[in-house]
Design a protein around this motif. Structure first.
Motif, PDB file in Angstrom:
ATOM      1  N   GLU A   1       0.824  -1.201   0.000  1.00 20.88           N
ATOM      2  CA  GLU A   1       0.000   0.000   0.000  1.00 20.88           C
ATOM      3  C   GLU A   1       0.859   1.253   0.000  1.00 20.88           C
ATOM      4  O   GLU A   1       0.495   2.268  -0.600  1.00 20.88           O
ATOM      5  CB  GLU A   1      -0.938  -0.004   1.206  1.00 20.88           C
ATOM      6  CG  GLU A   1      -1.930   1.150   1.179  1.00 20.88           C
ATOM      7  CD  GLU A   1      -2.985   1.031   2.256  1.00 20.88           C
ATOM      8  OE1 GLU A   1      -4.151   1.404   1.974  1.00 20.88           O
ATOM      9  OE2 GLU A   1      -2.659   0.580   3.373  1.00 20.88           O
ATOM     10  N   SER A   2       2.035   1.187   0.621  1.00 16.36           N
ATOM     11  CA  SER A   2       2.903   2.364   0.711  1.00 16.36           C
ATOM     12  C   SER A   2       3.433   2.805  -0.641  1.00 16.36           C
ATOM     13  O   SER A   2       3.823   3.962  -0.806  1.00 16.36           O
ATOM     14  CB  SER A   2       4.077   2.085   1.664  1.00 16.36           C
ATOM     15  OG  SER A   2       5.032   1.217   1.073  1.00 16.36           O
ATOM     16  N   PHE A   3       3.462   1.884  -1.631  1.00 14.32           N
ATOM     17  CA  PHE A   3       3.873   2.299  -2.979  1.00 14.32           C
ATOM     18  C   PHE A   3       2.792   1.975  -4.021  1.00 14.32           C
ATOM     19  O   PHE A   3       3.060   1.669  -5.169  1.00 14.32           O
ATOM     20  CB  PHE A   3       5.244   1.727  -3.370  1.00 14.32           C
ATOM     21  CG  PHE A   3       5.398   0.225  -3.283  1.00 14.32           C
ATOM     22  CD1 PHE A   3       5.123  -0.581  -4.376  1.00 14.32           C
ATOM     23  CD2 PHE A   3       5.876  -0.373  -2.126  1.00 14.32           C
ATOM     24  CE1 PHE A   3       5.294  -1.958  -4.316  1.00 14.32           C
ATOM     25  CE2 PHE A   3       6.056  -1.744  -2.052  1.00 14.32           C
ATOM     26  CZ  PHE A   3       5.765  -2.545  -3.153  1.00 14.32           C
ATOM     27  N   ASP A   4       1.530   2.076  -3.572  1.00 11.30           N
ATOM     28  CA  ASP A   4       0.362   2.013  -4.459  1.00 11.30           C
ATOM     29  C   ASP A   4       0.290   0.710  -5.248  1.00 11.30           C
ATOM     30  O   ASP A   4      -0.052   0.692  -6.437  1.00 11.30           O
ATOM     31  CB  ASP A   4       0.354   3.205  -5.434  1.00 11.30           C
ATOM     32  CG  ASP A   4       0.258   4.541  -4.722  1.00 11.30           C
ATOM     33  OD1 ASP A   4      -0.482   4.625  -3.723  1.00 11.30           O
ATOM     34  OD2 ASP A   4       0.941   5.491  -5.143  1.00 11.30           O
ATOM     35  N   ALA A   5       0.588  -0.403  -4.574  1.00 11.12           N
ATOM     36  CA  ALA A   5       0.530  -1.707  -5.245  1.00 11.12           C
ATOM     37  C   ALA A   5      -0.381  -2.682  -4.506  1.00 11.12           C
ATOM     38  O   ALA A   5      -0.278  -3.897  -4.694  1.00 11.12           O
ATOM     39  CB  ALA A   5       1.930  -2.285  -5.360  1.00 11.12           C
ATOM     40  N   LEU A   6      -1.291  -2.164  -3.684  1.00  5.90           N
ATOM     41  CA  LEU A   6      -2.142  -3.039  -2.888  1.00  5.90           C
ATOM     42  C   LEU A   6      -3.001  -3.950  -3.770  1.00  5.90           C
ATOM     43  O   LEU A   6      -3.317  -5.078  -3.382  1.00  5.90           O
ATOM     44  CB  LEU A   6      -3.032  -2.206  -1.962  1.00  5.90           C
ATOM     45  CG  LEU A   6      -3.789  -2.952  -0.859  1.00  5.90           C
ATOM     46  CD1 LEU A   6      -2.835  -3.742   0.032  1.00  5.90           C
ATOM     47  CD2 LEU A   6      -4.625  -1.975  -0.034  1.00  5.90           C
TER      48      LEU A   6
END
Length: 357
Positions: A283-288
């Protein structure tokens, strides 16, 4: 914008984990399922290492006795004792892979290999029966070749290319990649070559372990650009890159301290918090949205154990202000402390199934 409150993941699988032996195994094996996982690809670097079929079958039975709800995929330690006939025997017993450790580069690798050509008959047998070759992708440090922990992985990649060229049908996994060079190399090779990435290498760079024993592992975390490459290939959803935690428990007394004649232990322990941690990091690099592929579908497909509609799903829910405890687990020689201790983690495993929104 609505914030996603829960995530459902089918059959999370950890394709690289250390479960140790004895009392420590009794403690940490149960953490596989606690961390959200139902499959564990088990490393063979015990003392002594798991070098034959009988040892692997016995080890699997010991792990099943601790927690029978997990599927344990077993591996052999590549050593001079391993023969093509033993490979065929292992395959019949359900042993899945063979792990290669270059001599002296990580925990319990004193019996590791120095040259691959001597093992070509073994690799040919593995190709024949469909076993997987798991590579610790580093070469030993050497002043003569200007090799150290920071460039040992790129120096190994020509060996990977040569092995793939010699055995194009052999499934090969480059384990716990830490560099942009490794990512680009694996992407350039054929569909029989894959790569595991750990949770902690998605978080750390060299500054995080320099002077901090709890973040020290082998291979070591590298430069910010290398971490960016790992994150990018996860965000891309590349099907040949998937989770292998390399979760490696060490007693706190050996992990936290060093002596003039003894370094601290190399290894990061993530099993108890693994699925929430991976969700937090992605989630911290928009890959959730790539979570299920990374922790389940991609690795399972490569290993021939695909996700099915009937598989149990694990539900994660948001956990604002949840902090990973620093007290750890166990006591004395089995006292272990997980990675991320003392830090907030944004997800937790729901105790009961919840509606996914």
């Amino acid at each position: 914008m609505d914030v996603q409150r829960t995530i459902s993941v089918a059959s999370p699988a950890d394709f690289h984990v250390h479960l140790r032996q004895g009392e420590l195994a009794e403690l940490v094996t149960k953490h596989v399922r606690q961390g959200g996982f139902s499959l564990a690809y088990v490393m063979p670097n015990l003392k002594p290492p798991v070098t034959n079929t009988e040892q692997a079958v016995l080890y699997r039975a010991q792990l099943q006795a601790i927690d029978p709800a997990v599927e344990y995929l077993m591996t052999l330690y590549l050593s001079p004792e391993l023969t093509p006939d033993e490979i065929r025997k292992a395959a019949r017993a359900g042993i899945v892979g063979v792990k290669s450790y270059p001599r002296g580069v990580t925990t319990n690798s004193e019996g590791g290999i120095e040259s691959y050509e001597a093992y070509y008959p073994v690799f040919a047998a593995m190709e024949e029966v469909g076993m997987v070759l798991n590579l610790h992708g580093e070469v030993p440090s050497s002043a003569a070749t200007n090799t150290c922990v920071l460039n040992a992985e790129p120096a190994f990649l020509p060996h990977l290319r040569s092995l793939h060229a010699a055995f194009p049908r052999l499934r090969i996994v480059l384990e716990h990649a830490t560099t942009r060079a490794a990512v680009e190399c694996v992407k350039s090779l054929g569909d029989t070559v894959a790569c595991t990435i750990t949770a902690h290498h998605l978080a750390l760079t060299v500054d995080d372990w320099a002077g901090q024993a709890w973040h020290f592992c082998k291979p070591v975390a590298k430069y910010p650009d290398d971490r960016a490459a790992l994150r990018a290939v996860v965000k891309e959803g590349h099907p040949r890159f998937f989770l292998g935690s390399d979760s490696a428990p060490h007693p706190a007394e050996t992990k936290a301290t060093a002596a003039p004649t003894q370094p601290c232990a190399a290894g990061v322990y993530t099993s108890p918090i693994l699925l929430p941690l991976v969700a937090h990091l992605l989630e911290s690099f928009d890959a959730l949205d790539k979570l299920e592929g990374f922790v389940s579908a991609h690795g399972r497909a490569f290993y021939g154990r695909p996700v099915s509609e009937s598989d149990e799903r694990v539900v994660l829910r948001r956990a604002p202000r949840r902090v990973v405890g620093i007290e750890g687990y166990g006591a004395g020689p089995t006292h272990v402390v997980p990675f991320w201790a003392g830090k907030e983690i944004g997800w937790e495993i729901a105790e009961e199934k919840e509606e996914v929104v």
